[in-house]
Motif scaffolding. Sequence first.
Motif, mmCIF file in Angstrom:
data_model
loop_
_atom_site.group_PDB
_atom_site.id
_atom_site.type_symbol
_atom_site.label_atom_id
_atom_site.label_comp_id
_atom_site.label_asym_id
_atom_site.label_seq_id
_atom_site.Cartn_x
_atom_site.Cartn_y
_atom_site.Cartn_z
ATOM 1 N N MET A 187 36.562 -97.045 23.138
ATOM 2 C CA MET A 187 36.258 -97.724 21.906
ATOM 3 C C MET A 187 35.116 -96.969 21.207
ATOM 4 N N PRO A 188 35.212 -96.740 19.903
ATOM 5 C CA PRO A 188 34.148 -96.003 19.201
ATOM 6 C C PRO A 188 32.873 -96.835 19.073
ATOM 7 N N THR A 189 31.761 -96.150 18.871
ATOM 8 C CA THR A 189 30.491 -96.832 18.666
ATOM 9 C C THR A 189 29.892 -96.424 17.322
ATOM 10 N N ILE A 190 29.132 -97.337 16.741
ATOM 11 C CA ILE A 190 28.377 -97.035 15.537
ATOM 12 C C ILE A 190 26.932 -97.457 15.786
ATOM 13 N N PRO A 191 25.981 -96.795 15.122
ATOM 14 C CA PRO A 191 24.577 -97.145 15.352
ATOM 15 C C PRO A 191 24.180 -98.427 14.630
ATOM 16 N N ILE A 192 23.246 -99.120 15.223
ATOM 17 C CA ILE A 192 22.567 -100.240 14.566
ATOM 18 C C ILE A 192 21.225 -99.669 14.125
ATOM 19 N N LYS A 193 20.967 -99.656 12.831
ATOM 20 C CA LYS A 193 19.783 -98.996 12.285
ATOM 21 C C LYS A 193 18.723 -99.999 11.827
ATOM 22 N N GLN B 105 21.936 -108.923 24.489
ATOM 23 C CA GLN B 105 21.901 -108.020 25.634
ATOM 24 C C GLN B 105 23.112 -107.108 25.577
ATOM 25 N N LYS B 106 23.018 -106.008 26.284
ATOM 26 C CA LYS B 106 24.145 -105.096 26.405
ATOM 27 C C LYS B 106 25.361 -105.873 26.896
ATOM 28 N N GLY B 107 26.510 -105.659 26.223
ATOM 29 C CA GLY B 107 27.748 -106.325 26.591
ATOM 30 C C GLY B 107 28.047 -107.574 25.782
ATOM 31 N N ASP B 108 27.044 -108.115 25.076
ATOM 32 C CA ASP B 108 27.267 -109.310 24.264
ATOM 33 C C ASP B 108 28.225 -109.018 23.111
ATOM 34 N N THR B 109 29.074 -109.978 22.802
ATOM 35 C CA THR B 109 29.955 -109.889 21.638
ATOM 36 C C THR B 109 29.213 -110.496 20.456
ATOM 37 N N CYS C 268 28.738 -105.064 11.517
ATOM 38 C CA CYS C 268 30.084 -105.622 11.642
ATOM 39 C C CYS C 268 30.193 -106.256 13.023
ATOM 40 N N GLY C 269 31.314 -106.881 13.305
ATOM 41 C CA GLY C 269 31.511 -107.473 14.612
ATOM 42 C C GLY C 269 31.817 -106.424 15.661
ATOM 43 N N GLY C 270 31.584 -106.755 16.909
ATOM 44 C CA GLY C 270 31.871 -105.840 18.009
ATOM 45 C C GLY C 270 31.169 -106.286 19.271
ATOM 46 N N SER C 271 30.885 -105.327 20.122
ATOM 47 C CA SER C 271 30.219 -105.586 21.388
ATOM 48 C C SER C 271 29.004 -104.664 21.490
ATOM 49 N N ILE C 272 27.882 -105.200 21.948
ATOM 50 C CA ILE C 272 26.665 -104.401 22.069
ATOM 51 C C ILE C 272 26.862 -103.372 23.187
ATOM 52 N N ALA C 273 26.863 -102.095 22.817
ATOM 53 C CA ALA C 273 27.034 -101.019 23.794
ATOM 54 C C ALA C 273 25.704 -100.639 24.433
ATOM 55 N N ASP C 274 24.628 -100.675 23.641
ATOM 56 C CA ASP C 274 23.327 -100.293 24.165
ATOM 57 C C ASP C 274 22.237 -100.719 23.190
ATOM 58 N N PHE D 293 23.487 -99.467 19.736
ATOM 59 C CA PHE D 293 24.844 -99.046 19.399
ATOM 60 C C PHE D 293 25.800 -100.217 19.585
ATOM 61 N N LEU D 294 26.789 -100.270 18.698
ATOM 62 C CA LEU D 294 27.771 -101.337 18.675
ATOM 63 C C LEU D 294 29.153 -100.745 18.902
ATOM 64 N N GLU D 295 29.877 -101.227 19.925
ATOM 65 C CA GLU D 295 31.269 -100.830 20.119
ATOM 66 C C GLU D 295 32.110 -101.607 19.121
ATOM 67 N N VAL D 296 32.950 -100.869 18.382
ATOM 68 C CA VAL D 296 33.722 -101.486 17.303
ATOM 69 C C VAL D 296 35.183 -101.049 17.387
#
Length: 94
Positions: free
Chosen positions: A1-7, A26-30, A53-59, A76-79
Amino acid sequence: MPTIPIKMPQLGESIAEAIVVAINIQKGDTVQADQEIMEVETNKAVMGVTTPCGGSIADIVVEPDQSYVVGATLGFLEVTEEAALPDSPWSSDT
């Protein structure tokens, strides 16, 4: 799954940095789009940082009580593939 930064967002015209005072996920939260995930403090106020946007917290790559400049990567957000496309409104390439 791609990731995008949270800035770190632009918090005001003359604000160059802010201190992370709370991390509410926390990491893994939706998360949902525009969900408040952190609180940051400037010399004027405490404000929320939201997800692009919505996704899952990657880090999460920041620590509480530390100062970060506007534009710094906070995590980072997995999207979905669609959200990661360059022409997506959530992409960091736009």
